[in-house]
Design a protein around this motif. Sequence first.
Motif, mmCIF file in Angstrom:
data_model
loop_
_atom_site.group_PDB
_atom_site.id
_atom_site.type_symbol
_atom_site.label_atom_id
_atom_site.label_comp_id
_atom_site.label_asym_id
_atom_site.label_seq_id
_atom_site.Cartn_x
_atom_site.Cartn_y
_atom_site.Cartn_z
ATOM 1 N N VAL A 178 1.167 16.708 1.128
ATOM 2 C CA VAL A 178 0.058 16.883 0.184
ATOM 3 C C VAL A 178 -0.635 18.214 0.444
ATOM 4 N N ARG A 179 -1.140 18.819 -0.626
ATOM 5 C CA ARG A 179 -1.900 20.069 -0.489
ATOM 6 C C ARG A 179 -3.401 19.843 -0.661
ATOM 7 N N ASP A 180 -3.785 18.979 -1.594
ATOM 8 C CA ASP A 180 -5.214 18.839 -1.878
ATOM 9 C C ASP A 180 -5.698 17.394 -1.970
ATOM 10 N N ILE A 181 -5.127 16.593 -2.847
ATOM 11 C CA ILE A 181 -5.610 15.218 -3.038
ATOM 12 C C ILE A 181 -4.467 14.234 -2.818
ATOM 13 N N ILE A 182 -4.718 13.260 -1.968
ATOM 14 C CA ILE A 182 -3.746 12.191 -1.743
ATOM 15 C C ILE A 182 -4.295 10.914 -2.376
ATOM 16 N N THR A 183 -3.419 10.168 -3.016
ATOM 17 C CA THR A 183 -3.798 8.917 -3.668
ATOM 18 C C THR A 183 -3.333 7.744 -2.819
ATOM 19 N N ILE A 184 -4.232 6.791 -2.643
ATOM 20 C CA ILE A 184 -3.917 5.557 -1.927
ATOM 21 C C ILE A 184 -3.949 4.443 -2.958
ATOM 22 N N SER A 185 -2.835 3.768 -3.114
ATOM 23 C CA SER A 185 -2.712 2.710 -4.108
ATOM 24 C C SER A 185 -2.412 1.392 -3.410
ATOM 25 N N ALA A 186 -3.232 0.380 -3.697
ATOM 26 C CA ALA A 186 -3.064 -0.942 -3.100
ATOM 27 C C ALA A 186 -2.722 -1.941 -4.188
ATOM 28 N N ASN A 187 -1.603 -2.628 -4.024
ATOM 29 C CA ASN A 187 -1.137 -3.594 -5.009
ATOM 30 C C ASN A 187 -1.190 -4.989 -4.397
ATOM 31 N N ILE A 230 -13.639 1.694 0.891
ATOM 32 C CA ILE A 230 -12.850 1.704 -0.337
ATOM 33 C C ILE A 230 -13.300 0.531 -1.203
ATOM 34 N N ASN A 231 -13.558 0.815 -2.469
ATOM 35 C CA ASN A 231 -14.034 -0.227 -3.382
ATOM 36 C C ASN A 231 -13.096 -0.502 -4.545
ATOM 37 N N SER A 232 -11.928 0.137 -4.562
ATOM 38 C CA SER A 232 -11.003 -0.087 -5.670
ATOM 39 C C SER A 232 -9.570 -0.066 -5.159
ATOM 40 N N ASN A 233 -8.647 -0.458 -6.015
ATOM 41 C CA ASN A 233 -7.233 -0.508 -5.621
ATOM 42 C C ASN A 233 -6.563 0.858 -5.645
ATOM 43 N N ILE A 234 -7.185 1.836 -6.299
ATOM 44 C CA ILE A 234 -6.658 3.201 -6.291
ATOM 45 C C ILE A 234 -7.784 4.131 -5.855
ATOM 46 N N THR A 235 -7.516 4.896 -4.805
ATOM 47 C CA THR A 235 -8.514 5.797 -4.247
ATOM 48 C C THR A 235 -7.895 7.175 -4.060
ATOM 49 N N ASN A 236 -8.624 8.202 -4.457
ATOM 50 C CA ASN A 236 -8.193 9.579 -4.233
ATOM 51 C C ASN A 236 -8.988 10.160 -3.078
ATOM 52 N N VAL A 276 -2.680 -0.813 7.770
ATOM 53 C CA VAL A 276 -1.467 -0.018 7.579
ATOM 54 C C VAL A 276 -1.776 1.401 8.044
ATOM 55 N N THR A 277 -0.887 1.960 8.853
ATOM 56 C CA THR A 277 -1.023 3.342 9.296
ATOM 57 C C THR A 277 0.126 4.149 8.715
ATOM 58 N N HIS A 278 -0.207 5.303 8.143
ATOM 59 C CA HIS A 278 0.797 6.141 7.499
ATOM 60 C C HIS A 278 0.597 7.584 7.934
ATOM 61 N N ARG A 279 1.689 8.274 8.217
ATOM 62 C CA ARG A 279 1.625 9.697 8.563
ATOM 63 C C ARG A 279 1.539 10.530 7.291
ATOM 64 N N ILE A 280 0.605 11.462 7.293
ATOM 65 C CA ILE A 280 0.403 12.355 6.165
ATOM 66 C C ILE A 280 0.644 13.783 6.635
ATOM 67 N N MET A 281 1.466 14.517 5.897
ATOM 68 C CA MET A 281 1.696 15.919 6.201
ATOM 69 C C MET A 281 0.862 16.768 5.242
ATOM 70 N N LYS A 282 -0.102 17.501 5.796
ATOM 71 C CA LYS A 282 -0.991 18.359 4.998
ATOM 72 C C LYS A 282 -0.408 19.767 4.994
ATOM 73 N N ILE A 296 0.853 -1.183 0.000
ATOM 74 C CA ILE A 296 0.000 0.000 0.000
ATOM 75 C C ILE A 296 0.889 1.232 0.000
ATOM 76 N N SER A 297 0.637 2.137 -0.947
ATOM 77 C CA SER A 297 1.428 3.367 -1.013
ATOM 78 C C SER A 297 0.507 4.582 -0.959
ATOM 79 N N PHE A 298 1.067 5.675 -0.477
ATOM 80 C CA PHE A 298 0.352 6.936 -0.309
ATOM 81 C C PHE A 298 1.176 8.019 -0.995
ATOM 82 N N TYR A 299 0.572 8.804 -1.860
ATOM 83 C CA TYR A 299 1.322 9.861 -2.528
ATOM 84 C C TYR A 299 0.385 10.951 -3.015
ATOM 85 N N PRO A 300 0.830 12.190 -3.152
ATOM 86 C CA PRO A 300 2.130 12.686 -2.684
ATOM 87 C C PRO A 300 2.094 12.906 -1.175
ATOM 88 N N ASN A 301 3.222 13.004 -0.595
ATOM 89 C CA ASN A 301 3.332 13.291 0.831
ATOM 90 C C ASN A 301 4.618 14.074 1.043
#
Length: 105
Positions: A38-47, A69-75, A97-103, A31-36
Amino acid sequence: INNCTNKAKDSLYVNTCTTTGLPDFDISKNISFYPNPVRDIITISANGVNPIEMELYNSIGELILKKEINSNITNLDIRTLHSGLYLLNVKTKQGTVTHRIMKLN
């Protein structure tokens, strides 16, 4: 005693190996989170895993957002949130999975 000798030996072998024969699965690598940051939209990608739910908490532990969440990529649109540190939990059948996000503003 009485010239008797005991030639019997008792042995105990303990196998402490606890492997199941299955490879370890580290969900955080899938699972990845980007960008970080972030200013507006963060993408969560599950592989290779199926995300079920995500939760966003502020820096004092208050639940800000909960979403299925219903898909492998969520904004996730967080442009209305104040700048600061947030915790994003992504729950799957394999674990959380827990991830720190800097807004940023």
